[in-house]
Design a protein around this motif. Sequence first.
Motif, PDB file in Angstrom:
ATOM      1  N   ALA A 149       0.834  -1.212   0.000  1.00  0.00           N
ATOM      2  CA  ALA A 149       0.000   0.000   0.000  1.00  0.00           C
ATOM      3  C   ALA A 149       0.866   1.258   0.000  1.00  0.00           C
ATOM      4  N   GLN A 150       1.965   1.230   0.752  1.00  0.00           N
ATOM      5  CA  GLN A 150       2.848   2.392   0.805  1.00  0.00           C
ATOM      6  C   GLN A 150       3.571   2.615  -0.524  1.00  0.00           C
ATOM      7  N   LEU A 151       3.932   1.535  -1.190  1.00  0.00           N
ATOM      8  CA  LEU A 151       4.516   1.675  -2.535  1.00  0.00           C
ATOM      9  C   LEU A 151       3.498   2.290  -3.490  1.00  0.00           C
ATOM     10  N   ASP A 152       2.237   1.854  -3.386  1.00  0.00           N
ATOM     11  CA  ASP A 152       1.186   2.416  -4.231  1.00  0.00           C
ATOM     12  C   ASP A 152       0.994   3.912  -3.966  1.00  0.00           C
ATOM     13  N   GLU A 153       1.150   4.321  -2.716  1.00  0.00           N
ATOM     14  CA  GLU A 153       1.030   5.741  -2.369  1.00  0.00           C
ATOM     15  C   GLU A 153       2.243   6.533  -2.867  1.00  0.00           C
ATOM     16  N   ALA A 154       3.403   5.916  -2.834  1.00  0.00           N
ATOM     17  CA  ALA A 154       4.631   6.618  -3.224  1.00  0.00           C
ATOM     18  C   ALA A 154       4.732   6.814  -4.731  1.00  0.00           C
ATOM     19  N   ARG A 155       4.161   5.894  -5.499  1.00  0.00           N
ATOM     20  CA  ARG A 155       4.311   5.977  -6.961  1.00  0.00           C
ATOM     21  C   ARG A 155       3.835   7.301  -7.543  1.00  0.00           C
ATOM     22  N   PRO A 156       2.595   7.750  -7.231  1.00  0.00           N
ATOM     23  CA  PRO A 156       2.182   9.037  -7.816  1.00  0.00           C
ATOM     24  C   PRO A 156       3.056  10.200  -7.352  1.00  0.00           C
ATOM     25  N   GLN A 157       3.602  10.101  -6.150  1.00  0.00           N
ATOM     26  CA  GLN A 157       4.502  11.154  -5.676  1.00  0.00           C
ATOM     27  C   GLN A 157       5.770  11.186  -6.525  1.00  0.00           C
ATOM     28  N   VAL A 158       6.301  10.011  -6.848  1.00  0.00           N
ATOM     29  CA  VAL A 158       7.490   9.931  -7.692  1.00  0.00           C
ATOM     30  C   VAL A 158       7.183  10.464  -9.088  1.00  0.00           C
ATOM     31  N   LEU A 159       6.053  10.050  -9.644  1.00  0.00           N
ATOM     32  CA  LEU A 159       5.677  10.503 -10.987  1.00  0.00           C
ATOM     33  C   LEU A 159       5.505  12.018 -11.038  1.00  0.00           C
ATOM     34  N   THR A 160       4.862  12.576 -10.019  1.00  0.00           N
ATOM     35  CA  THR A 160       4.663  14.026  -9.958  1.00  0.00           C
ATOM     36  C   THR A 160       6.005  14.750  -9.851  1.00  0.00           C
ATOM     37  N   ALA A 161       6.877  14.248  -8.979  1.00  0.00           N
ATOM     38  CA  ALA A 161       8.193  14.868  -8.819  1.00  0.00           C
ATOM     39  C   ALA A 161       8.977  14.795 -10.122  1.00  0.00           C
ATOM     40  N   ARG A 162       8.900  13.657 -10.783  1.00  0.00           N
ATOM     41  CA  ARG A 162       9.644  13.491 -12.036  1.00  0.00           C
ATOM     42  C   ARG A 162       9.109  14.431 -13.113  1.00  0.00           C
ATOM     43  N   GLN A 163       7.787  14.536 -13.225  1.00  0.00           N
ATOM     44  CA  GLN A 163       7.198  15.421 -14.231  1.00  0.00           C
ATOM     45  C   GLN A 163       7.544  16.882 -13.965  1.00  0.00           C
ATOM     46  N   ALA A 164       7.679  17.242 -12.687  1.00  0.00           N
ATOM     47  CA  ALA A 164       8.000  18.621 -12.321  1.00  0.00           C
ATOM     48  C   ALA A 164       9.504  18.879 -12.339  1.00  0.00           C
ATOM     49  N   GLY A 165      10.293  17.828 -12.584  1.00  0.00           N
ATOM     50  CA  GLY A 165      11.741  17.979 -12.552  1.00  0.00           C
ATOM     51  C   GLY A 165      12.266  18.204 -11.144  1.00  0.00           C
ATOM     52  N   ASP A 166      11.508  17.748 -10.150  1.00  0.00           N
ATOM     53  CA  ASP A 166      11.850  17.941  -8.743  1.00  0.00           C
ATOM     54  C   ASP A 166      12.731  16.791  -8.258  1.00  0.00           C
ATOM     55  N   GLU A 167      14.015  16.891  -8.566  1.00  0.00           N
ATOM     56  CA  GLU A 167      14.956  15.826  -8.215  1.00  0.00           C
ATOM     57  C   GLU A 167      15.110  15.666  -6.705  1.00  0.00           C
ATOM     58  N   ASP A 168      14.984  16.768  -5.964  1.00  0.00           N
ATOM     59  CA  ASP A 168      15.128  16.686  -4.507  1.00  0.00           C
ATOM     60  C   ASP A 168      14.038  15.818  -3.895  1.00  0.00           C
ATOM     61  N   SER A 169      12.794  16.026  -4.313  1.00  0.00           N
ATOM     62  CA  SER A 169      11.701  15.213  -3.774  1.00  0.00           C
ATOM     63  C   SER A 169      11.860  13.754  -4.163  1.00  0.00           C
TER      64      SER A 169
END
Length: 123
Positions: A30-50
Amino acid sequence: MATDSWQQVRDATVRWWRGADATDADAVGAQLDEARPQVLTARQAGDEDSERVLAEAWRVRLQQALRDRPDLAAELRGLLDEQVIPALPDSERPQLGSPVMKATASGNGRVYQAGRDQHITER
């Protein structure tokens, strides 16, 4: 986490986690499922720190799991080698191995070799 092979990697990770801590495996999924959209959003925004912070949090969790169950290290290495790394885009795959450089100079020849940047100033 941002690849199309996400579900396969996720499922393999949960299976591995079941061996490390069966009571925690479903929560990890469940935590991996929650983290995935966060990773995708950070990647799309170019937010390498997040993205780096999210990756570090999971790295710490894996280290803790291995501290509790060091006998699962080889199985985790197999998961990484067989599932996770092949699912990564080529640009994100770790560069493994050591370079082998060979050179021969003769006469007044010179050899300059470097594993990265090289700056030579001759006078």
